[in-house]
Design a protein around this motif. Structure first.
Motif, PDB file in Angstrom:
ATOM      1  N   UNK A   5       0.903  -1.106   0.159  1.00 57.17           N
ATOM      2  CA  UNK A   5       0.171  -0.153  -0.118  1.00 57.17           C
ATOM      3  C   UNK A   5       0.677   1.328  -0.020  1.00 57.17           C
ATOM      4  N   UNK A   6       0.641   2.144  -1.035  1.00 53.38           N
ATOM      5  CA  UNK A   6       1.138   3.365  -0.955  1.00 53.38           C
ATOM      6  C   UNK A   6       0.198   4.495  -1.087  1.00 53.38           C
ATOM      7  N   UNK A   7       0.149   5.213  -0.066  1.00 61.75           N
ATOM      8  CA  UNK A   7      -1.145   6.481   0.082  1.00 61.75           C
ATOM      9  C   UNK A   7      -2.157   5.567   0.033  1.00 61.75           C
ATOM     10  N   UNK A   8      -3.397   5.744  -0.940  1.00 56.56           N
ATOM     11  CA  UNK A   8      -4.467   5.269  -0.963  1.00 56.56           C
ATOM     12  C   UNK A   8      -4.733   4.197  -2.072  1.00 56.56           C
ATOM     13  N   UNK A   9      -3.267   3.724  -2.702  1.00 56.78           N
ATOM     14  CA  UNK A   9      -3.311   2.898  -3.705  1.00 56.78           C
ATOM     15  C   UNK A   9      -2.524   1.424  -3.211  1.00 56.78           C
ATOM     16  N   UNK A  10      -3.126   0.337  -3.811  1.00 54.13           N
ATOM     17  CA  UNK A  10      -2.501  -0.865  -3.606  1.00 54.13           C
ATOM     18  C   UNK A  10      -1.810  -1.366  -4.623  1.00 54.13           C
ATOM     19  N   UNK A  11      -0.714  -1.828  -4.655  1.00 55.72           N
ATOM     20  CA  UNK A  11       0.204  -2.441  -5.976  1.00 55.72           C
ATOM     21  C   UNK A  11       0.172  -4.018  -5.641  1.00 55.72           C
ATOM     22  N   UNK A  12      -0.437  -4.636  -6.632  1.00 56.97           N
ATOM     23  CA  UNK A  12      -0.275  -6.269  -6.586  1.00 56.97           C
ATOM     24  C   UNK A  12       0.357  -6.758  -8.033  1.00 56.97           C
ATOM     25  N   UNK A  13       1.139  -7.765  -7.743  1.00 57.24           N
ATOM     26  CA  UNK A  13       1.790  -8.018  -9.153  1.00 57.24           C
ATOM     27  C   UNK A  13       2.026  -9.607  -9.210  1.00 57.24           C
TER      28      UNK A  13
END
Length: 467
Positions: free
Chosen positions: A413-421
């Protein structure tokens, strides 16, 4: 009793003498009875006052005319172990109180409460009152969420905006599972990579040291460094006895001491300037021991054991605390938090679901998100449950996240964004209230197998070609 005497008694009623170890603090004509020991422990201002030997240090009552009652009350609630939700005015007053009384626990609480709703206010208030750590952390949050916050940044002065512009944004970093290799068999795929979002390309950040293992290793970031502990090599899962650290600022690797108990399939967490090696396995036996590493002294010490042995337990941090999920048959995951002051693992809640063993846990604001396999034998689906730490309530996120499309069990989670990969695609989700909404799609990570992901602030320099 005369009317004048009645009025005088009413005025003094709120601050009648208490036990000798307590003191009555008047703030905006409101009395607060507080333990002296608590004030001495938490506030540099009161520590200096009560130990000065001055007349004020022996008084049962004193006034703080420069502060607000709301800010002082917020301080007392935080010192009592509460995690209050503060409105805008209360937030500003709490910053003033933390600065004037030099209350480190309150300043730390404000740092851990930074989000997209209050980051600009905290940044401005910290600049006014000189809370440098809060000022810097709020600025970093703004830098990471610049695009989303840009319409609201016009209220900032030119010098505050200039400070934000000097900071490096965090970058999404990933590494696959690799075992140690020999120099003459060097594997060029043994790299840590970062996502260049402008070109939608994964680029090489650094090559792993020959002796480092990322297969079943504990990995964590802290102070813009990646730490690697444990890992295995060979079919018999021989544990790697060396630990490695990558310094993103210096673009350099170094070794550091390994835990007293060698372990693999361990969870490594960077928290409050220390590393925590949580559980894991050794010689195919699950461990419940936990060790803490102090980078300043280069030493590991044992802290309280987990309530039960656990390998690869899902961990995250929220509101300045470590949370871990431990699976108990049948279909129950118990969430514990680590209380660093008391050195204890305390139960928080239970999740009772089919296939409830959480493969991943991430946090956003005061919510824990538990990602797990879908119902029955449908392992292509990911179900996400949300636990709110303030309300102590569970809820299920609408929709399913498919293995074939999104990256399960690795999320940042960065800020209000979730990164998935995963190998196929990198998906970005926007956290809106308790819902994840699809935001962007980026290229997948070009490596097979399991991944570990992080955020780093990468200095502006030329890195390797895309891989």
């Amino acid at each position: 009793m005369t009317p004048g005497e009645e009025e005088e008694e009413e005025e003094e009623e709120g601050c009648r003498p208490g036990p000798p170890e307590r003191v009555c603090i008047w703030v905006e004509e409101q009395p607060f009875w507080v333990e002296k020991a608590l004030l001495v422990q938490s506030s540099e201002y009161f520590r200096g006052l009560f130990r000065s030997g001055m007349r004020e240090s022996r008084q049962e009552q004193m006034g703080l005319g420069e502060l607000s009652a709301a800010g002082f009350l917020a301080m007392l609630r935080v010192l009592a172990g509460e995690r209050p939700v503060l409105g805008s005015e209360e937030t500003f007053q709490a910053v003033e109180c933390a600065a004037f009384l030099q209350v480190k626990p309150l300043a730390e609480y404000l740092i851990h409460s930074i989000d997209s709703d209050n980051c600009i206010l905290l940044f401005q208030a910290a600049a006014i009152f000189g809370l440098l750590d809060l000022f810097h952390r709020a600025a970093l949050y703004i830098r990471d969420s610049y695009a989303e916050l840009e319409p609201d940044l016009r209220c900032l002065s030119d010098d505050l905006l200039a400070y934000v512009d000097t900071l490096l944004p965090s970058t999404f970093v990933a590494v696959g599972a690799h075992t140690p290799t020999f120099e003459f068999l060097e594997d060029l795929s043994r790299t840590i990579c970062y996502l260049d979002e402008e070109t939608n390309t994964w680029r090489t950040l650094s090559c792993l040291p020959l002796g480092a293992s990322t297969f079943l290793a504990g990995m964590a970031t802290m102070d813009n460094k990646i730490y690697i502990v444990g890992g295995v090599y060979g079919a018999s899962k021989q544990v790697v006895e060396s630990s490695f650290c990558y310094d993103a600022d210096a673009d350099a690797w170094s070794e550091f001491p390994s835990p007293h108990q060698l372990r693999y399939d361990v969870r490594l967490v960077g928290h409050e300037g220390h590393l925590y090696a949580i559980g894991g396995e050794y010689d195919k036996i699950s461990l419940k021991s936990v060790e803490r590493y102090d980078p300043a002294s280069g030493t590991w010490t044992f802290v309280s054991d987990l309530p039960q042995p656990s390998a690869a337990a899902p961990c995250t941090q929220a509101m300045g605390q470590i949370f871990v999920g431990l699976w108990k048959p049948l279909d129950v995951t118990v969430i514990y938090k680590y209380e660093s002051r008391g050195d204890a693992w305390l139960p928080v809640t239970e999740l009772k679901r089919p296939q409830s063993y959480g493969h991943c846990m991430v946090a956003h604001r005061d919510n824990l998100y538990i990602m797990r396999n879908g119902p029955s034998d449908d392992f292509l689906r990911c179900v996400i449950d949300c636990f709110n730490l303030r309300s102590q309530q569970w809820s299920a996120l609408p929709g399913q996240f498919l293995n074939s499309k999104g990256a399960l069990f690795t999320a940042i989670v960065r800020g209000d964004t979730v990164y998935t990969v995963n190998k196929v695609v990198t998906l970005l989700y926007s956290v809106e209230e308790e819902t994840w909404r699809f935001k962007k799609e980026r290229v997948g990570f070009p490596r097979p197998g399991s991944l570990q992901t992080f955020l780093l602030r990468l200095p502006r320099r030329d890195h390797d070609l895309a891989r």
